[in-house]
Design a protein around this motif. Structure first.
Motif, PDB file in Angstrom:
ATOM      1  N   TRP A 121     -11.701  -5.238   3.485  1.00  0.00           N
ATOM      2  CA  TRP A 121     -10.823  -4.467   4.018  1.00  0.00           C
ATOM      3  C   TRP A 121      -9.164  -5.043   4.978  1.00  0.00           C
ATOM      4  N   PRO A 122      -8.372  -4.296   3.626  1.00  0.00           N
ATOM      5  CA  PRO A 122      -6.543  -5.332   4.035  1.00  0.00           C
ATOM      6  C   PRO A 122      -6.291  -4.830   5.101  1.00  0.00           C
ATOM      7  N   GLU A 123      -5.897  -5.747   5.317  1.00  0.00           N
ATOM      8  CA  GLU A 123      -5.157  -5.698   6.643  1.00  0.00           C
ATOM      9  C   GLU A 123      -3.857  -5.909   7.081  1.00  0.00           C
ATOM     10  N   CYS A 124      -3.016  -4.464   7.213  1.00  0.00           N
ATOM     11  CA  CYS A 124      -1.621  -4.170   7.496  1.00  0.00           C
ATOM     12  C   CYS A 124      -1.345  -4.478   8.871  1.00  0.00           C
ATOM     13  N   LEU A 125      -0.956  -5.396   9.527  1.00  0.00           N
ATOM     14  CA  LEU A 125      -0.734  -5.543  11.132  1.00  0.00           C
ATOM     15  C   LEU A 125       0.288  -5.882  10.927  1.00  0.00           C
ATOM     16  N   GLN A 126       1.133  -5.300  12.156  1.00  0.00           N
ATOM     17  CA  GLN A 126       2.314  -4.584  12.587  1.00  0.00           C
ATOM     18  C   GLN A 126       3.279  -4.765  11.751  1.00  0.00           C
ATOM     19  N   GLY A 127       4.150  -6.170  11.293  1.00  0.00           N
ATOM     20  CA  GLY A 127       5.315  -4.959  10.325  1.00  0.00           C
ATOM     21  C   GLY A 127       4.537  -4.887   9.620  1.00  0.00           C
ATOM     22  N   ALA A 128       3.625  -5.043   8.505  1.00  0.00           N
ATOM     23  CA  ALA A 128       3.619  -4.373   7.488  1.00  0.00           C
ATOM     24  C   ALA A 128       2.539  -3.074   7.922  1.00  0.00           C
ATOM     25  N   SER A 129       2.586  -1.931   9.125  1.00  0.00           N
ATOM     26  CA  SER A 129       1.969  -1.358   9.095  1.00  0.00           C
ATOM     27  C   SER A 129       2.844  -0.095   8.470  1.00  0.00           C
ATOM     28  N   ARG A 130       3.688  -0.322   7.878  1.00  0.00           N
ATOM     29  CA  ARG A 130       5.087   0.593   7.360  1.00  0.00           C
ATOM     30  C   ARG A 130       4.564   1.261   5.966  1.00  0.00           C
ATOM     31  N   PRO A 131       4.884   2.601   6.833  1.00  0.00           N
ATOM     32  CA  PRO A 131       4.104   3.960   5.424  1.00  0.00           C
ATOM     33  C   PRO A 131       4.196   4.185   3.967  1.00  0.00           C
ATOM     34  N   GLU A 132       5.367   2.609   2.992  1.00  0.00           N
ATOM     35  CA  GLU A 132       4.880   2.900   2.318  1.00  0.00           C
ATOM     36  C   GLU A 132       3.455   1.316   1.911  1.00  0.00           C
TER      37      GLU A 132
END
Length: 404
Positions: free
Chosen positions: A335-346
């Motif tokens: 399950w890919p992880e969108c953490l901190q700055g990577a949690s952008r809408p795009e």
């Protein structure tokens, strides 16, 4: 109980009718749920006089609820400091209650920042067995020393009488201590547990911002922003947000009000009303419900955003490759992880789009099967053979062996 955490614990905790057989201390929603299943079975096995600090699940299971601690759930250095006064009052109130009412045993459930400090103080004051008193201290769902603060295992061995862990690899973490540690099976694969979510290719998108107020405030706006971008191209698919309490719902409603374009597309649903809830994909924080989603084979992504200082400190002290427990167990970013700055809408929009591909849906089902086996599921042919106990029977055996 009042809904504002800062007004809690300003008076003594209520007295029990008789000397309690057991005091259970669970400090957040997930611990409340796990402890409640254990308490319900313990009552069926003859341990009737149980007091608890936790939430409404423990109360519903038959424990006398002394205070609702679930509304005080916080994570991160900054958030803890903001609530220091409340924690200090609670700590003093619990110590006074134990000193006055002398439960026959105490079982801590998760929540290590508070519980391990309390165990240490109970020893220091001569109340626990390892401090010369008569109260054994047990711990169910131990701290994640395999991720950080590995040195905790040594003071734990000096203060606790037994530890029940929920991941099979955790027993090896304590081999160089004298602490009795048993793998008691993970609560999500044990008999009697019903996963509240399932995969449904025609269902809505599931948004899970967590159960801690501070985390919800940081993560939920990002989930909504990501969903809004994806929803613009998929206007016929709505989203559902699960919440654990009225207090969290208030925070969710305030944040959702800042996204008027999603007013008709996003629904808030109480967690206890979601038996068998179906979702086609999920954007989730790294909490308890995320593992439920992974075990159900719902594709999606893990999203996390902490206070910048908390995150910076965490990066220095945490030594694990993934934040999601499913990814850690599988040793891959299933399950890919969108953490901190990577949690952008795009990025969240792209994660949703990828999750709905036929290949990812099939892979999520395979990963869910592998997870169940790793956690000792009884219906899996590769189940871990040492997962023969559940926490209630483990605790009852410990209490009996200690003369309770």
């Amino acid at each position: 109980m009042p809904s504002n955490p800062k007004t809690l614990f300003t008076s003594p905790l209520p007295a029990p009718k008789d000397r309690p057989d057991l005091l259970v201390i669970a400090g957040e929603h997930s611990g409340d749920e796990h402890a409640a299943r254990m308490v319900a079975e313990l009552r069926g096995l003859g341990i009737g006089n149980i007091c608890a600090l936790g939430g409404h699940e423990l109360k519903a299971a038959g424990a006398q609820l002394l205070a609702d601690m679930t509304e005080l759930s916080v994570v991160g250095l900054v958030e803890v400091l903001k609530n220091y006064g409340t924690f200090k009052r609670l700590f003093a109130a619990v110590l006074d209650w134990v000193r006055t009412h002398r439960p026959k045993a105490i079982c801590f459930v998760d929540y290590p920042g508070f519980n391990l400090r309390l165990a240490k103080e109970l020893k220091k004051q001569g109340l626990s067995r390892k401090g010369g008193g008569d109260i054994p201290l047990y711990y169910y769902i131990g701290p994640q020393i395999w991720a950080w603060k590995k040195g905790r295992r040594f003071p734990m061995a000096e203060t606790l009488d037994a530890l029940g862990v929920i991941f099979p690899f955790e027993t090896d973490c304590y081999k160089d201590t004298s602490l009795p540690v048993a793998f008691v099976g993970h609560p999500f694969v044990q008999e009697g547990f019903s996963n509240p979510v399932r995969h449904d290719a025609e269902g809505p998108i599931l948004l899970l911002p967590g159960s801690r107020p501070a985390a919800v405030g940081r993560i939920f706006p990002r989930l909504l922003a990501g969903f809004a971008r994806w929803h613009a191209d998929h206007p016929d698919v709505g989203a559902v947000v699960l919440y654990p309490s009225a207090f969290i719902r208030e925070k969710l409603e305030a944040i959702l009000a800042k996204f008027p374009e999603l007013k008709k597309s996003v629904r808030l649903v109480a967690s206890e009303k979601t038996a068998g809830f179906g979702a086609r994909a999920v954007l989730m924080s790294s909490g308890t419900m995320s593992l439920c989603c992974c075990l159900a084979g719902i594709p999606g992504a893990v999203v996390y955003h902490a206070h910048p200082f908390t995150y910076a400190v965490g990066r220095m002290v945490v030594s694990i490759p993934y934040l999601g427990i499913a990814n850690l167990l599988l040793d891959k970013p299933a399950w890919p992880e969108c953490l901190q700055g990577a949690s952008r809408p795009e990025n969240l929009c792209a994660a949703l789009e990828a999750a709905l591909s036929s290949d990812r849906v099939r892979q999520a089902a395979d990963d869910a099967h592998a997870l169940r086996a790793l956690l000792g599921a009884a219906d899996e042919p590769t189940a871990n053979p040492i997962a023969v106990k559940n926490p209630a029977r483990w605790l009852l055996e410990r209490m009996h062996s200690d003369g309770i």
